[in-house]
Design a protein around this motif. Structure first.
Motif, PDB file in Angstrom:
ATOM      1  N   MET A   1       0.839  -1.168   0.000  1.00  0.00           N
ATOM      2  CA  MET A   1       0.000   0.000   0.000  1.00  0.00           C
ATOM      3  C   MET A   1       0.891   1.241   0.000  1.00  0.00           C
ATOM      4  SD  MET A   1      -2.823   1.236   2.835  1.00  0.00           S
ATOM      5  CE  MET A   1      -2.200   0.086   3.998  1.00  0.00           C
ATOM      6  N   TYR A  15      -4.242   1.710  -2.598  1.00  0.00           N
ATOM      7  CA  TYR A  15      -4.130   0.281  -2.326  1.00  0.00           C
ATOM      8  C   TYR A  15      -3.390  -0.334  -3.507  1.00  0.00           C
ATOM      9  CZ  TYR A  15      -7.358   0.441   1.606  1.00  0.00           C
ATOM     10  OH  TYR A  15      -7.932   0.710   2.819  1.00  0.00           O
ATOM     11  N   ASP A  18      -5.536  -1.186  -6.540  1.00  0.00           N
ATOM     12  CA  ASP A  18      -6.504  -0.178  -6.965  1.00  0.00           C
ATOM     13  C   ASP A  18      -6.760  -0.241  -8.462  1.00  0.00           C
ATOM     14  OD1 ASP A  18      -7.723   1.116  -4.861  1.00  0.00           O
ATOM     15  OD2 ASP A  18      -6.119   2.581  -4.616  1.00  0.00           O
ATOM     16  N   HIS A  25      -7.089   7.333  -1.560  1.00  0.00           N
ATOM     17  CA  HIS A  25      -7.771   7.052  -0.299  1.00  0.00           C
ATOM     18  C   HIS A  25      -7.213   7.991   0.765  1.00  0.00           C
ATOM     19  CE1 HIS A  25      -9.630   3.240  -1.637  1.00  0.00           C
ATOM     20  NE2 HIS A  25      -8.612   3.268  -2.491  1.00  0.00           N
ATOM     21  N   GLU A  32     -12.281   6.378   6.681  1.00  0.00           N
ATOM     22  CA  GLU A  32     -11.642   6.498   5.369  1.00  0.00           C
ATOM     23  C   GLU A  32     -12.603   7.085   4.352  1.00  0.00           C
ATOM     24  OE1 GLU A  32      -9.940   3.403   2.071  1.00  0.00           O
ATOM     25  OE2 GLU A  32      -9.460   2.987   4.174  1.00  0.00           O
ATOM     26  N   ARG A  34     -12.651   8.189  -0.134  1.00  0.00           N
ATOM     27  CA  ARG A  34     -11.986   7.976  -1.418  1.00  0.00           C
ATOM     28  C   ARG A  34     -12.381   9.119  -2.343  1.00  0.00           C
ATOM     29  NH1 ARG A  34     -13.653   3.684  -5.572  1.00  0.00           N
ATOM     30  NH2 ARG A  34     -15.346   3.468  -4.088  1.00  0.00           N
TER      31      ARG A  34
END
Length: 77
Positions: A1, A15, A18, A25, A32, A34
Motif C-alpha cells: 500500500m 491500495y 486499486d 484514499h 476512510e 476515497r
C-alpha cells in the motif's frame, strides 16, 4: 500500500490493487474516504467528518500533480 503523504493527521494513499478511475484514499486512522483525482470529487466516505473532507480535498488539489505522477509510476501508466 503506497503511502503518498500525511497532512494534518490524514494519510493519503493507494491500495496496491486499486483500479481506474484514478483516485486516492484518505484515512484518519479509524475512518476512510476515497476521492477521484480528475476532477477532484468525493466518491465514498466511511466516517470522515466534513472538516476532514474539506482538508483532504484542499490537500489533494495542492498535491494533484504528485498524486498523478505516483499513480502512473506505481500502476505503470
Amino acid at each position: 500500500m503506497p503511502i503518498l503523504f500525511y497532512y494534518l493527521g490524514l494519510r493519503f494513499f493507494f491500495y496496491a490493487n486499486d483500479h481506474e478511475p484514478m483516485h486516492v484514499h484518505v484515512s484518519n486512522g479509524d475512518h476512510e474516504a476515497r476521492f477521484k483525482i480528475n476532477p477532484i470529487e468525493l466518491i465514498e466516505n466511511k466516517g470522515l467528518k466534513k472538516r476532514e473532507l474539506k482538508i483532504a480535498e484542499m490537500a489533494i488539489e495542492e498535491n494533484k500533480e504528485v498524486i498523478i505522477e505516483r499513480w502512473n509510476e506505481f500502476f505503470g501508466k
